[in-house]
Design an enzyme around this catalytic site. Structure first.
Site, PDB file in Angstrom:
ATOM      1  N   PHE A 133       0.752  -1.240   0.031  1.00 22.32           N
ATOM      2  CA  PHE A 133      -0.039   0.032  -0.067  1.00 22.32           C
ATOM      3  C   PHE A 133       0.740   1.353   0.015  1.00 22.32           C
ATOM      4  CE2 PHE A 133      -2.948   3.085   2.005  1.00 22.32           C
ATOM      5  CZ  PHE A 133      -3.838   2.866   1.354  1.00 22.32           C
ATOM      6  N   ASP A 210       1.383  -5.390   8.330  1.00 23.64           N
ATOM      7  CA  ASP A 210       0.280  -4.543   8.171  1.00 23.64           C
ATOM      8  C   ASP A 210      -0.946  -5.254   7.906  1.00 23.64           C
ATOM      9  OD1 ASP A 210      -1.674  -2.913   7.091  1.00 23.64           O
ATOM     10  OD2 ASP A 210      -0.295  -1.554   6.175  1.00 23.64           O
ATOM     11  N   TYR A 235     -11.468   0.812  10.437  1.00 22.97           N
ATOM     12  CA  TYR A 235     -12.474   1.392   9.598  1.00 22.97           C
ATOM     13  C   TYR A 235     -12.769   0.226   8.313  1.00 22.97           C
ATOM     14  CZ  TYR A 235      -8.765   3.453   6.895  1.00 22.97           C
ATOM     15  OH  TYR A 235      -7.678   3.545   6.306  1.00 22.97           O
ATOM     16  N   LYS A 236     -12.186  -0.738   8.203  1.00 22.55           N
ATOM     17  CA  LYS A 236     -12.240  -1.407   6.953  1.00 22.55           C
ATOM     18  C   LYS A 236     -13.176  -2.785   7.665  1.00 22.55           C
ATOM     19  CE  LYS A 236      -8.325   0.096   4.784  1.00 22.55           C
ATOM     20  NZ  LYS A 236      -7.024   0.004   4.229  1.00 22.55           N
ATOM     21  N   ARG A 384     -12.203  -3.449  -7.777  1.00 22.97           N
ATOM     22  CA  ARG A 384     -12.041  -4.410  -6.572  1.00 22.97           C
ATOM     23  C   ARG A 384     -13.275  -4.642  -5.945  1.00 22.97           C
ATOM     24  NH1 ARG A 384      -8.110  -2.248  -1.727  1.00 22.97           N
ATOM     25  NH2 ARG A 384     -10.252  -1.198  -1.255  1.00 22.97           N
TER      26      ARG A 384
HETATM   27  C1  LIG Z   1      -6.149   0.982   3.977  1.00 20.39           C
HETATM   28  C2  LIG Z   1      -4.717   0.751   4.182  1.00 20.39           C
HETATM   29  C3  LIG Z   1      -3.881   1.564   5.095  1.00 20.39           C
HETATM   30  C4  LIG Z   1      -4.479   3.060   5.233  1.00 20.39           C
HETATM   31  O1  LIG Z   1      -3.872   3.650   6.432  1.00 20.39           O
HETATM   32  P1  LIG Z   1      -4.459   5.009   7.038  1.00 20.39           P
HETATM   33  O2  LIG Z   1      -3.327   5.581   7.726  1.00 20.39           O
HETATM   34  O3  LIG Z   1      -5.577   4.507   7.782  1.00 20.39           O
HETATM   35  O4  LIG Z   1      -4.699   5.974   5.838  1.00 20.39           O
HETATM   36  C5  LIG Z   1      -2.498   1.433   5.083  1.00 20.39           C
HETATM   37  N1  LIG Z   1      -2.076   0.392   4.747  1.00 20.39           N
HETATM   38  C6  LIG Z   1      -2.944  -0.653   3.962  1.00 20.39           C
HETATM   39  C7  LIG Z   1      -2.263  -1.895   3.723  1.00 20.39           C
HETATM   40  C8  LIG Z   1      -4.153  -0.441   3.661  1.00 20.39           C
HETATM   41  O5  LIG Z   1      -4.894  -1.305   3.250  1.00 20.39           O
END
Ligand SMILES: *Cc1c(COP(=O)(O)O)cnc(C)c1O
Length: 410
Positions: A133, A210, A235-236, A384
């Site tokens: 990401f 992560d 939040y996911k 997706r």
């Molecule tokens: C959604 C996501 C993030 C988001 O990070 P934020 O700090 O909440 O914006 C980070 N890493 C991965 C792999 C994600 O899918």
């Protein structure tokens, strides 16, 4: 095509009827809203639980208005750790005392990565992959630039992810830290964590994992796997709401030595003494910097309660069934129209979403959103399909795939 769709509709109906988790869908607000035909983005923003609406309203009236500043002494000060422990127990496979809630995933990854590097002062390299990401890549680039460290990039295929062989080829005695996503945000590739840990630890390096796309959809066993550090979103799949604070895990064996770079008063030993000089708090509290976002972390508790009712194995089983059905539907309805599945076909190596690619998908996604069919667009030309096991039905999966087919035309 019509007969194929009719057959798939029968399959979807049968799968929904036999789904032991089907009634959980009704606990989500507006689950039967006719304007939301298919919500296929619960892996970007989970739907809200009805219980969370009540919890938030009650909090404002009773705890905030009623207890005022006394609330900090009574429960808020402990809440990041209380929720962290419960998340650890129900979702992360983490014993108490290693998980806290706060900040964003980005900020927590930064703190954990710096803290990990502080534990490997002689090592000069960080290993990461090109398909991680963006935030993970950027913040590691920033840390490497600040500290004069070398990045060792792993190239992976769009439909794949980091394998144990990939790791074995780059990890060495120079490696301080390896940063990986448990489930790749685009392809959905699911890393074999225990095998990765073996390679990483054999070289004397540390793993920062992560969990954004796995927490709440894939079984996780941080303690059992020997993971060093982990962070992820709430939040996911954990339905905490837009921007709800993230979680961080530091394995107990590292806690005494662990030092993160943002020395704030709330992570200090005895913060209310307002003393000179920073002394880290004991245990996982040292990950905290400033005043935690209490209101933001309230709804996660409702998701954890829901997950505790059914257990992660049942959730993973439904998740696999959903992605299997999605692949089956795509193969049946979109094959021959230039659509390719850019996700692993082996469910053992796949998380809770799949990505399909076609050059027209940017425009298609916009048209779908206008009809209440809501997947995500992921560049360069991917749709997706995020399938949230507690709130997504098999019928919704098919509605999404059929809507894509309709947009592509004959
Ligand atoms: C959604 C996501 C993030 C988001 O990070 P934020 O700090 O909440 O914006 C980070 N890493 C991965 C792999 C994600 O899918």
């Amino acid at each position: 095509m019509t007969s194929t769709l009719a057959g798939l509709a029968d399959t979807a109906a049968a799968l929904d009827a036999a789904d032991p988790l089907r009634d959980y869908r009704c606990r989500f607000l507006r689950h039967d809203d006719p304007g939301i035909v298919a919500y296929l983005d619960g892996n970007s923003l989970g739907r809200p639980l009805a219980a969370s609406a009540q919890r938030l309203a009650a909090f404002v009236t009773d705890e905030w208005a009623g207890r005022l500043i006394r609330g900090w002494d009574e429960s808020w000060y402990e809440l990041p750790l209380t929720i962290g422990d419960r998340l650890g127990e129900v979702v992360l496979g983490a014993a108490a005392g290693q998980t806290t809630i706060g900040d964003s995933t980005t900020v927590l990854l930064y703190k954990l990565a710096c803290g990990a590097l502080n534990l490997r002062p002689g090592c000069t390299e960080i290993v990461l992959d090109r398909e991680n990401f963006p935030t993970d890549r950027y913040l590691i680039e920033s840390i490497a630039a600040d500290r004069g460290l070398t990045l060792r990039w792993i190239d992976v295929e769009l439909a794949g992810g980091v394998t144990t062989d990939d790791l074995a080829a780059v990890v060495s005695e120079r490696t301080a830290l390896v940063v990986l996503s448990h489930v790749a945000y685009r392809s959905g590739y699911l890393i074999d964590v225990p095998a990765a840990v073996d390679v990483i630890h054999d070289a004397g390096a540390l793993l920062l994992l992560d969990l954004c796309h796995s927490a709440g959809s894939v079984e996780v066993d941080l303690d059992g796997w020997g993971v060093d550090f982990a962070a992820g979103c709430t939040y996911k799949y954990l339905n905490g709401g837009p921007g709800s604070p993230a979680f961080a895990y530091v394995a107990a064996r590292h806690l005494d030595e662990f030092r993160q770079p943002i020395w704030g008063w709330m992570g200090r030993h005895n913060p209310f003494e307002m003393e000179q000089g920073y002394v880290p708090a004991k245990g996982i509290r040292r990950v905290i910097s400033g005043t935690p976002a209490i209101i933001g972390m309230l709804p996660i508790q409702d998701s954890i309660d829901l997950i505790a009712e059914t257990g992660m194995p049942a959730i993973r089983e439904k998740s696999v069934a959903l992605t299997e059905f999605a692949v089956q539907s795509v193969d049946a309805v979109l094959n021959g129209r230039g659509v390719v599945v850019s996700s692993p076909r082996d469910p053992e190596r796949r998380g809770g979403h799949i990505t399909i690619d076609h050059p027209d998908f940017k425009a298609v996604t916009a048209a779908l959103w206008a009809q209440g069919v809501i997947p995500d667009f992921r560049r360069p030309d991917g749709i997706r399909l995020g399938l949230s096991p507690l709130s997504t039905s098999f019928a919704e999966v098919l509605a999404g795939v059929s809507a894509v087919a309709a947009q592509l035309g004959d």
